[in-house]
Design a protein around this motif. Sequence first.
Motif, PDB file in Angstrom:
ATOM      1  N   LEU A   1       0.831  -1.202   0.000  1.00 22.41           N
ATOM      2  CA  LEU A   1       0.000   0.000   0.000  1.00 22.41           C
ATOM      3  C   LEU A   1       0.868   1.255   0.000  1.00 22.41           C
ATOM      4  N   ASP A   2       1.961   1.224   0.744  1.00 23.24           N
ATOM      5  CA  ASP A   2       2.908   2.334   0.778  1.00 23.24           C
ATOM      6  C   ASP A   2       4.233   1.808   1.323  1.00 23.24           C
ATOM      7  N   ALA A   3       5.167   2.728   1.624  1.00 21.73           N
ATOM      8  CA  ALA A   3       6.516   2.319   2.015  1.00 21.73           C
ATOM      9  C   ALA A   3       6.556   1.468   3.271  1.00 21.73           C
ATOM     10  N   ALA A   4       5.565   1.616   4.148  1.00 24.86           N
ATOM     11  CA  ALA A   4       5.574   0.852   5.399  1.00 24.86           C
ATOM     12  C   ALA A   4       5.547  -0.654   5.155  1.00 24.86           C
ATOM     13  N   GLU A   5       5.006  -1.080   4.014  1.00 29.49           N
ATOM     14  CA  GLU A   5       4.867  -2.514   3.743  1.00 29.49           C
ATOM     15  C   GLU A   5       6.036  -3.106   2.976  1.00 29.49           C
ATOM     16  N   VAL A   6       6.945  -2.263   2.486  1.00 25.28           N
ATOM     17  CA  VAL A   6       8.042  -2.814   1.674  1.00 25.28           C
ATOM     18  C   VAL A   6       9.403  -2.216   2.034  1.00 25.28           C
ATOM     19  N   ALA A   7       9.597  -1.841   3.272  1.00 27.28           N
ATOM     20  CA  ALA A   7      10.908  -1.344   3.696  1.00 27.28           C
ATOM     21  C   ALA A   7      11.957  -2.440   3.524  1.00 27.28           C
ATOM     22  N   PHE A   8      13.177  -2.058   3.090  1.00 28.02           N
ATOM     23  CA  PHE A   8      14.212  -3.077   2.903  1.00 28.02           C
ATOM     24  C   PHE A   8      14.634  -3.676   4.231  1.00 28.02           C
ATOM     25  N   LEU A   9      14.506  -2.913   5.339  1.00 29.87           N
ATOM     26  CA  LEU A   9      14.771  -3.453   6.665  1.00 29.87           C
ATOM     27  C   LEU A   9      13.897  -2.741   7.688  1.00 29.87           C
ATOM     28  N   THR A  10      13.236  -3.522   8.505  1.00 33.08           N
ATOM     29  CA  THR A  10      12.450  -3.000   9.623  1.00 33.08           C
ATOM     30  C   THR A  10      13.000  -3.611  10.904  1.00 33.08           C
ATOM     31  N   SER A  11      13.292  -2.761  11.885  1.00 33.69           N
ATOM     32  CA  SER A  11      13.887  -3.219  13.135  1.00 33.69           C
ATOM     33  C   SER A  11      12.895  -3.081  14.283  1.00 33.69           C
ATOM     34  N   PHE A  12      12.761  -4.137  15.061  1.00 33.03           N
ATOM     35  CA  PHE A  12      11.951  -4.102  16.275  1.00 33.03           C
ATOM     36  C   PHE A  12      12.907  -4.126  17.471  1.00 33.03           C
ATOM     37  N   GLY A  13      13.580  -2.991  17.628  1.00 36.55           N
ATOM     38  CA  GLY A  13      14.607  -2.836  18.645  1.00 36.55           C
ATOM     39  C   GLY A  13      15.689  -1.919  18.119  1.00 36.55           C
ATOM     40  N   PRO A  14      16.586  -1.421  18.987  1.00 32.37           N
ATOM     41  CA  PRO A  14      17.599  -0.452  18.567  1.00 32.37           C
ATOM     42  C   PRO A  14      18.740  -1.082  17.767  1.00 32.37           C
ATOM     43  N   ILE A  15      19.059  -0.497  16.613  1.00 30.43           N
ATOM     44  CA  ILE A  15      20.218  -0.883  15.810  1.00 30.43           C
ATOM     45  C   ILE A  15      20.814   0.385  15.214  1.00 30.43           C
ATOM     46  N   SER A  16      22.043   0.290  14.713  1.00 28.11           N
ATOM     47  CA  SER A  16      22.710   1.432  14.104  1.00 28.11           C
ATOM     48  C   SER A  16      23.416   0.987  12.830  1.00 28.11           C
ATOM     49  N   MET A  17      23.076   1.621  11.695  1.00 32.18           N
ATOM     50  CA  MET A  17      23.708   1.260  10.423  1.00 32.18           C
ATOM     51  C   MET A  17      25.170   1.697  10.406  1.00 32.18           C
ATOM     52  N   THR A  18      26.057   0.779   9.998  1.00 34.93           N
ATOM     53  CA  THR A  18      27.476   1.096   9.884  1.00 34.93           C
ATOM     54  C   THR A  18      27.966   1.010   8.442  1.00 34.93           C
ATOM     55  N   GLU A  19      27.181   0.373   7.569  1.00 34.59           N
ATOM     56  CA  GLU A  19      27.590   0.268   6.166  1.00 34.59           C
ATOM     57  C   GLU A  19      26.357   0.076   5.295  1.00 34.59           C
ATOM     58  N   LYS A  20      26.363   0.742   4.138  1.00 32.98           N
ATOM     59  CA  LYS A  20      25.307   0.548   3.146  1.00 32.98           C
ATOM     60  C   LYS A  20      25.913   0.771   1.768  1.00 32.98           C
ATOM     61  N   SER A  21      25.958  -0.277   0.970  1.00 29.23           N
ATOM     62  CA  SER A  21      26.535  -0.204  -0.363  1.00 29.23           C
ATOM     63  C   SER A  21      25.599  -0.907  -1.341  1.00 29.23           C
ATOM     64  N   ILE A  22      25.182  -0.204  -2.405  1.00 27.70           N
ATOM     65  CA  ILE A  22      24.259  -0.759  -3.387  1.00 27.70           C
ATOM     66  C   ILE A  22      24.769  -0.422  -4.779  1.00 27.70           C
ATOM     67  N   SER A  23      24.840  -1.433  -5.631  1.00 25.01           N
ATOM     68  CA  SER A  23      25.267  -1.234  -7.001  1.00 25.01           C
ATOM     69  C   SER A  23      24.355  -2.008  -7.939  1.00 25.01           C
ATOM     70  N   VAL A  24      23.816  -1.317  -8.949  1.00 28.22           N
ATOM     71  CA  VAL A  24      22.975  -1.943  -9.972  1.00 28.22           C
ATOM     72  C   VAL A  24      23.542  -1.557 -11.322  1.00 28.22           C
ATOM     73  N   THR A  25      24.020  -2.543 -12.084  1.00 25.62           N
ATOM     74  CA  THR A  25      24.689  -2.263 -13.343  1.00 25.62           C
ATOM     75  C   THR A  25      24.077  -3.080 -14.484  1.00 25.62           C
ATOM     76  N   ILE A  26      24.082  -2.502 -15.672  1.00 24.35           N
ATOM     77  CA  ILE A  26      23.557  -3.171 -16.855  1.00 24.35           C
ATOM     78  C   ILE A  26      24.657  -4.007 -17.483  1.00 24.35           C
ATOM     79  N   LEU A  27      24.400  -5.312 -17.646  1.00 17.58           N
ATOM     80  CA  LEU A  27      25.352  -6.190 -18.336  1.00 17.58           C
ATOM     81  C   LEU A  27      25.060  -6.255 -19.821  1.00 17.58           C
ATOM     82  N   GLU A  28      23.761  -6.395 -20.157  1.00 17.42           N
ATOM     83  CA  GLU A  28      23.326  -6.436 -21.550  1.00 17.42           C
ATOM     84  C   GLU A  28      22.081  -5.564 -21.702  1.00 17.42           C
ATOM     85  N   PRO A  29      22.087  -4.645 -22.651  1.00 21.56           N
ATOM     86  CA  PRO A  29      20.899  -3.788 -22.843  1.00 21.56           C
ATOM     87  C   PRO A  29      19.755  -4.570 -23.450  1.00 21.56           C
TER      88      PRO A  29
END
Length: 260
Positions: free
Chosen positions: A232-260
């Motif tokens: 319905l909105d972002a609340a239902e498809v978050a890449f990560l949902t935490s039920f408790g305290p956490i702290s992000m230390t790294e986030k790396s995302i790469s999407v590349t085209i191999l064949e058009p």
Amino acid sequence: MIVDINVSLAYEVAEPVDLVLQMRAPSFADQRLIMETFDIGTPEHVTETAAEAGLGARTLIRTSEDFRSIYAARVKIDRPTLDITALDMVPVHLLPGDIVRYLMPSRYCPSDELQSFVASEFGHLSAGQKIKAMRDWIFERFDYRPGSSNAQTTAVDTFVQRQGVCRDFAHVLVTLARASAIPARFASVYAPHVTPQDFHAVAEVYLGGTWHLIDSTGMADASEIVRIGVGLDAAEVAFLTSFGPISMTEKSISVTILEP
């Protein structure tokens, strides 16, 4: 088109915590998973469960130690770019039962609050023409500005402020479509031309009896988008949902085209 996806996420965990991840790209009719690896280490508990609309999956995790997730996939996309203006809407009374929920207001998409605006601004247009006009209106009038919104920002907030990120642009289009009695939902995706590289968000609208991806930011064409999940909105498809305290230390995302 064939794309490679590489994601690395890391979090510090101070106490036992439950996590819900949704970051894997499932196979659909218009996207096929060629290869996939998914490494989440050895948490105390792991469960896989179906995501919204049965599209994709969620990973439920219990851990008391620092957490790292490494994901890699190769996906073949077979989705032509269609002329959205040529598509008709399905009358509400003829909609399939599982589509009706995507007409309803939701936490981030209070579509009932923008019905008057939609009627005055887009009421003279029909179906696909209306969706294209809404997409163009958002693209031309809103500033893409990282840091201008937060987890509480709704589509109405973005509508007033005229700025946001992909999440906000998608929420506004979903909201305007629903206010026009056109089913719409939020889609979490990967796309190669997103700048800076990150998880991306677009809208999906139901026209001509099926779903169509629409990106109001202009960064991704439907023919190169890899869906992760929908809701319905972002609340239902978050890449990560935490039920408790956490702290992000790294986030790396790469999407590349191999064949058009």
